[in-house]
Design a protein around this motif. Sequence first.
Motif, PDB file in Angstrom:
ATOM      1  N   VAL A 117     -14.106   0.949  -4.845  1.00  0.00           N
ATOM      2  CA  VAL A 117     -13.792  -0.079  -5.833  1.00  0.00           C
ATOM      3  C   VAL A 117     -14.607   0.156  -7.099  1.00  0.00           C
ATOM      4  CG1 VAL A 117     -13.192  -1.821  -4.087  1.00  0.00           C
ATOM      5  CG2 VAL A 117     -15.538  -1.686  -4.929  1.00  0.00           C
ATOM      6  N   GLY A 118     -14.208  -0.543  -8.155  1.00  0.00           N
ATOM      7  CA  GLY A 118     -14.994  -0.535  -9.380  1.00  0.00           C
ATOM      8  C   GLY A 118     -16.256  -1.357  -9.194  1.00  0.00           C
ATOM      9  N   ILE A 119     -16.925  -1.633 -10.292  1.00  0.00           N
ATOM     10  CA  ILE A 119     -18.206  -2.332 -10.284  1.00  0.00           C
ATOM     11  C   ILE A 119     -17.988  -3.791 -10.660  1.00  0.00           C
ATOM     12  CG2 ILE A 119     -20.516  -2.372 -11.311  1.00  0.00           C
ATOM     13  CD1 ILE A 119     -19.733   0.219  -9.655  1.00  0.00           C
ATOM     14  N   GLY A 120     -18.581  -4.706  -9.909  1.00  0.00           N
ATOM     15  CA  GLY A 120     -18.436  -6.122 -10.253  1.00  0.00           C
ATOM     16  C   GLY A 120     -18.819  -7.029  -9.120  1.00  0.00           C
ATOM     17  N   GLY A 121     -18.472  -8.303  -9.282  1.00  0.00           N
ATOM     18  CA  GLY A 121     -18.807  -9.268  -8.247  1.00  0.00           C
ATOM     19  C   GLY A 121     -18.493 -10.685  -8.667  1.00  0.00           C
TER      20      GLY A 121
ATOM     21  N   ILE B 144      -8.256   3.028  -1.232  1.00  0.00           N
ATOM     22  CA  ILE B 144      -8.342   1.894  -2.159  1.00  0.00           C
ATOM     23  C   ILE B 144      -7.236   0.908  -1.797  1.00  0.00           C
ATOM     24  CG2 ILE B 144      -9.346   3.290  -4.022  1.00  0.00           C
ATOM     25  CD1 ILE B 144      -6.632   3.267  -5.427  1.00  0.00           C
ATOM     26  N   TRP B 145      -7.366  -0.317  -2.279  1.00  0.00           N
ATOM     27  CA  TRP B 145      -6.333  -1.325  -2.057  1.00  0.00           C
ATOM     28  C   TRP B 145      -5.045  -0.891  -2.754  1.00  0.00           C
ATOM     29  CZ3 TRP B 145      -7.030  -5.258   1.247  1.00  0.00           C
ATOM     30  CH2 TRP B 145      -8.325  -5.651   1.559  1.00  0.00           C
ATOM     31  N   GLU B 146      -3.884  -1.177  -2.138  1.00  0.00           N
ATOM     32  CA  GLU B 146      -2.598  -0.838  -2.754  1.00  0.00           C
ATOM     33  C   GLU B 146      -2.445  -1.503  -4.121  1.00  0.00           C
ATOM     34  OE1 GLU B 146      -0.079   1.378  -1.954  1.00  0.00           O
ATOM     35  OE2 GLU B 146      -1.686   2.051  -0.637  1.00  0.00           O
ATOM     36  N   GLY B 147      -2.882  -2.745  -4.235  1.00  0.00           N
ATOM     37  CA  GLY B 147      -2.781  -3.453  -5.507  1.00  0.00           C
ATOM     38  C   GLY B 147      -3.624  -2.820  -6.597  1.00  0.00           C
ATOM     39  N   ASP B 148      -4.753  -2.201  -6.210  1.00  0.00           N
ATOM     40  CA  ASP B 148      -5.598  -1.528  -7.200  1.00  0.00           C
ATOM     41  C   ASP B 148      -4.827  -0.407  -7.883  1.00  0.00           C
ATOM     42  OD1 ASP B 148      -7.436  -3.223  -6.008  1.00  0.00           O
ATOM     43  OD2 ASP B 148      -8.985  -1.689  -5.775  1.00  0.00           O
ATOM     44  N   LYS B 149      -3.945   0.262  -7.143  1.00  0.00           N
ATOM     45  CA  LYS B 149      -3.150   1.347  -7.734  1.00  0.00           C
ATOM     46  C   LYS B 149      -2.274   0.814  -8.865  1.00  0.00           C
ATOM     47  CE  LYS B 149      -3.057   3.951  -3.431  1.00  0.00           C
ATOM     48  NZ  LYS B 149      -2.230   4.458  -2.324  1.00  0.00           N
ATOM     49  N   ILE B 150      -1.789  -0.414  -8.718  1.00  0.00           N
ATOM     50  CA  ILE B 150      -0.938  -1.009  -9.757  1.00  0.00           C
ATOM     51  C   ILE B 150      -1.746  -1.243 -11.029  1.00  0.00           C
ATOM     52  CG2 ILE B 150       0.427  -3.035 -10.410  1.00  0.00           C
ATOM     53  CD1 ILE B 150       1.157  -3.294  -7.394  1.00  0.00           C
ATOM     54  N   PHE B 151      -2.906  -1.906 -10.902  1.00  0.00           N
ATOM     55  CA  PHE B 151      -3.635  -2.189 -12.148  1.00  0.00           C
ATOM     56  C   PHE B 151      -4.335  -0.958 -12.705  1.00  0.00           C
ATOM     57  CE2 PHE B 151      -6.701  -4.338  -9.101  1.00  0.00           C
ATOM     58  CZ  PHE B 151      -7.796  -3.490  -9.265  1.00  0.00           C
ATOM     59  N   LEU B 152      -4.673   0.018 -11.867  1.00  0.00           N
ATOM     60  CA  LEU B 152      -5.227   1.262 -12.405  1.00  0.00           C
ATOM     61  C   LEU B 152      -4.188   1.979 -13.268  1.00  0.00           C
ATOM     62  CD1 LEU B 152      -7.295   2.522  -9.365  1.00  0.00           C
ATOM     63  CD2 LEU B 152      -8.185   2.069 -11.659  1.00  0.00           C
ATOM     64  N   ARG B 153      -2.927   1.976 -12.820  1.00  0.00           N
ATOM     65  CA  ARG B 153      -1.866   2.590 -13.642  1.00  0.00           C
ATOM     66  C   ARG B 153      -1.688   1.831 -14.955  1.00  0.00           C
ATOM     67  NH1 ARG B 153       0.695   3.084  -8.537  1.00  0.00           N
ATOM     68  NH2 ARG B 153       0.497   5.202  -7.789  1.00  0.00           N
ATOM     69  N   MET B 154      -1.780   0.513 -14.890  1.00  0.00           N
ATOM     70  CA  MET B 154      -1.656  -0.294 -16.107  1.00  0.00           C
ATOM     71  C   MET B 154      -2.796   0.027 -17.077  1.00  0.00           C
ATOM     72  SD  MET B 154      -0.397  -3.856 -14.333  1.00  0.00           S
ATOM     73  CE  MET B 154       0.151  -4.718 -15.826  1.00  0.00           C
ATOM     74  N   LEU B 155      -4.001   0.235 -16.561  1.00  0.00           N
ATOM     75  CA  LEU B 155      -5.128   0.626 -17.409  1.00  0.00           C
ATOM     76  C   LEU B 155      -4.875   2.003 -18.025  1.00  0.00           C
ATOM     77  CD1 LEU B 155      -8.190  -0.462 -15.214  1.00  0.00           C
ATOM     78  CD2 LEU B 155      -7.208  -1.672 -17.182  1.00  0.00           C
ATOM     79  N   GLU B 156      -4.409   2.951 -17.202  1.00  0.00           N
ATOM     80  CA  GLU B 156      -4.150   4.304 -17.689  1.00  0.00           C
ATOM     81  C   GLU B 156      -3.076   4.327 -18.765  1.00  0.00           C
ATOM     82  OE1 GLU B 156      -3.183   6.486 -14.181  1.00  0.00           O
ATOM     83  OE2 GLU B 156      -5.212   6.288 -13.382  1.00  0.00           O
ATOM     84  N   GLU B 157      -2.088   3.428 -18.636  1.00  0.00           N
ATOM     85  CA  GLU B 157      -1.016   3.333 -19.634  1.00  0.00           C
ATOM     86  C   GLU B 157      -1.465   2.584 -20.880  1.00  0.00           C
ATOM     87  OE1 GLU B 157       2.008   1.400 -17.347  1.00  0.00           O
ATOM     88  OE2 GLU B 157       2.406   3.182 -16.131  1.00  0.00           O
ATOM     89  N   ASN B 158      -2.723   2.157 -20.882  1.00  0.00           N
ATOM     90  CA  ASN B 158      -3.309   1.422 -22.007  1.00  0.00           C
ATOM     91  C   ASN B 158      -2.475   0.195 -22.366  1.00  0.00           C
ATOM     92  OD1 ASN B 158      -5.512   1.129 -23.638  1.00  0.00           O
ATOM     93  ND2 ASN B 158      -4.586   2.228 -25.353  1.00  0.00           N
ATOM     94  N   ARG B 159      -2.020  -0.518 -21.342  1.00  0.00           N
ATOM     95  CA  ARG B 159      -1.232  -1.731 -21.561  1.00  0.00           C
ATOM     96  C   ARG B 159      -2.050  -2.772 -22.311  1.00  0.00           C
ATOM     97  NH1 ARG B 159       2.644  -2.966 -17.242  1.00  0.00           N
ATOM     98  NH2 ARG B 159       3.597  -0.987 -16.707  1.00  0.00           N
TER      99      ARG B 159
END
Length: 156
Positions: free
Chosen positions: A34-38, A117-132
């Motif tokens: 996972v990324g960093i946070g809490g 990684i979580w399946e949902g993480d793949k969705i938002f990682l792609r959104m980040l990569e697409e610079n949405r």
Amino acid sequence: MSNLTTLCYIERDGKYLLMHRTKKAADINGGKWVGIGGHFEEGESADECLLRETKEETGLTLTSFKLRGLVAFVSDRWPTEYMFLYTADGFSGEVADACDEGELQWVDKGAVYSLPIWEGDKIFLRMLEENRPFFFLKLCYEGDKLVSSAQVTLRT
């Protein structure tokens, strides 16, 4: 009761700083990368939580970061969580040698998808990569299985 959390993907040289969650007992993210946070502490803003959690977990002080989205996790096992999702491309300090929640590692962005990684993480990682532009994402889980997702991207 809902949970408020932050998560940040710190970027450097085509890599993300990730944590392999291996050290906490009864960890909802146990075994995952996972990324960093809490979790927010009482009275904290999202930015304050992000900065505190990053310093605690990595030893780094963020100097350039951006709020990219808000993710709602709905589960049949856990309370709903609302996560403020960030990326960061500037920091000072050195990555800590040890973290009490897992191992820290710089991972090539393209290799992240082959890790557990979580399946949902793949969705938002792609959104980040697409610079949405800023987005809202709702991820619904039954146990560890992603059963639905819905997204809205804000137009500016």
